[in-house]
Design an enzyme around this catalytic site. Structure first.
Site, short mmCIF file in Angstrom:
data_model
loop_
_atom_site.label_atom_id
_atom_site.label_comp_id
_atom_site.label_asym_id
_atom_site.label_seq_id
_atom_site.Cartn_x
_atom_site.Cartn_y
_atom_site.Cartn_z
N TYR A 277 0.81 -1.22 0.00
CA TYR A 277 0.00 0.00 0.00
C TYR A 277 0.84 1.27 0.00
CZ TYR A 277 -3.92 -3.06 1.35
OH TYR A 277 -4.87 -4.05 1.40
N GLY B 195 -23.69 4.58 -4.63
CA GLY B 195 -24.46 5.22 -5.68
C GLY B 195 -23.77 6.39 -6.35
#
Length: 347
Positions: free
Chosen positions: A53, A245
């Site tokens: 990472y 969304g």
């Protein structure tokens, strides 16, 4: 914040785990520190990272920076003893990490020592194999995965070597427990069988992708988890943000992960649009935040050890952590089951 045990280790962790893979690219060191401060304040005592990472995007220049940020936070706060810390050894594929070679005994020893230095600690609570040498069906690999080229004896020898090495590191006090990531049911069971036969550390957890849009763990892996006490650490419970969304109708919010990784690792494609719309409508019908719905669902699964959240803003982090307080009504769970039956694996 509820606590759950990691396998048979006796190690207790919060059911929400703070993921860190954006720290060092999308998030600054100060923002990473602020996330850790807030999470711990809210009862999240479990942080997950990896030597690879940050991944948004991955690069030789930033590799290891996430662990560095965690290390400076430990140094600043003195709160190492309040955190259950998980990290991972990277597998093959990137030449800037040990020449891109497979995970073997020397790679594990080198990776552990390097991570300990970055993290400014003398032990790691949970050390994980990031992905198997033989390949994996994760990372959208299910559509091309082929197990028939694998060499069984070589794979078993590699697993034995890894377990022997991890056992040495446990005895040395450098790690407390071990876990897998992006593994299969067969691979997980072999780790367990070999460890039991040789008196080596037993796999406590498996970190695989799991969300409303990707539920392969419900099948064979759930059976292994149940019978062998190997808890799931679910990554991407929001499907890289799709389930909020925010990417509906082709939207690409500024600074979002999709502006860095255009298809979100293969997740952002037309087949996901209909089920996401259905889950958003279900959430709206019951007055639920879509992110809370998705994370709270993961927390209902009996094999779940902890759900790994990841946020680039404090507002996102607050919403994700608050999902632990959401109890989904039976009618919501029935609605989820109906949508899943119609769209079983759209990513």
């Amino acid at each position: 914040m509820k606590q759950r045990l990691l396998g048979r280790t006796g190690i207790s962790v919060s059911e929400i785990c703070l993921g860190t893979m954006t720290w060092g690219t999308q998030n600054t060191e100060a923002e990473a520190h602020a996330q850790m401060d807030y999470a711990l304040e809210k009862g999240v005592n479990f942080f997950d990272t990896a030597e690879l990472y940050p991944t948004t995007p991955v690069s030789a220049e930033t590799q290891g920076r996430t662990e560095d940020y965690i290390g400076t936070w430990f140094e600043r706060t003195g709160k190492r003893d309040q955190v259950v810390l998980a990290t991972k050894v990277a597998g093959a594929g990137r030449d800037y990490i040990r020449g891109g070679r497979d995970i073997d005994a020397s790679a594990i020893r080198e990776a552990v020592d390097t991570s300990l230095k970055r993290l400014k600690t003398d032990y790691i609570d949970l050390y994980q194999i990031h992905w198997p040498n033989r390949g994996t069906y994760h990372f959208r690999g299910a559509w091309s995965f082929n197990a028939f080229g694998q060499e069984k004896e070589r794979t078993l020898a590699e697993i034995t070597e890894k377990l022997d090495t991890l056992g040495e590191l446990v005895k040395a006090g450098k790690i407390r427990a071990i876990g897998l990531s992006n593994e299969s049911a067969w691979g997980t069971q072999k780790y367990i069988d070999i460890a039991e036969a040789r008196g080596l550390p037993r796999v406590a957890t498996i970190q695989n992708e799991y969300s409303l849009l990707y539920r392969t763990f419900d099948l064979d892996m759930a059976e292994v988890a149940h019978h062998e006490d190997v808890g799931l650490l679910a990554y991407s419970p929001l499907a890289a943000g799709i389930l909020t969304g925010k990417y509906q109708n082709g939207a690409r919010p500024a600074g979002s992960r999709a502006t860095i990784n255009a298809d979100l690792g293969g997740r952002l494609q037309p087949l996901q649009e209909a089920p996401v719309k259905a889950y958003l409508e279900l959430a709206a019908q019951h007055g639920l935040d879509p992110a809370k719905l998705a994370i709270a669902f993961c927390l209902t699964r009996p094999f779940m050890a902890s759900v790994i959240i990841g946020a680039t803003t404090m507002e996102q982090l607050k919403v994700d952590i608050a999902a632990a307080d959401v109890v989904l009504p039976e009618e919501v769970l029935k609605g989820i089951a109906a949508i899943h039956r119609q769209y079983p694996m759209p990513i």
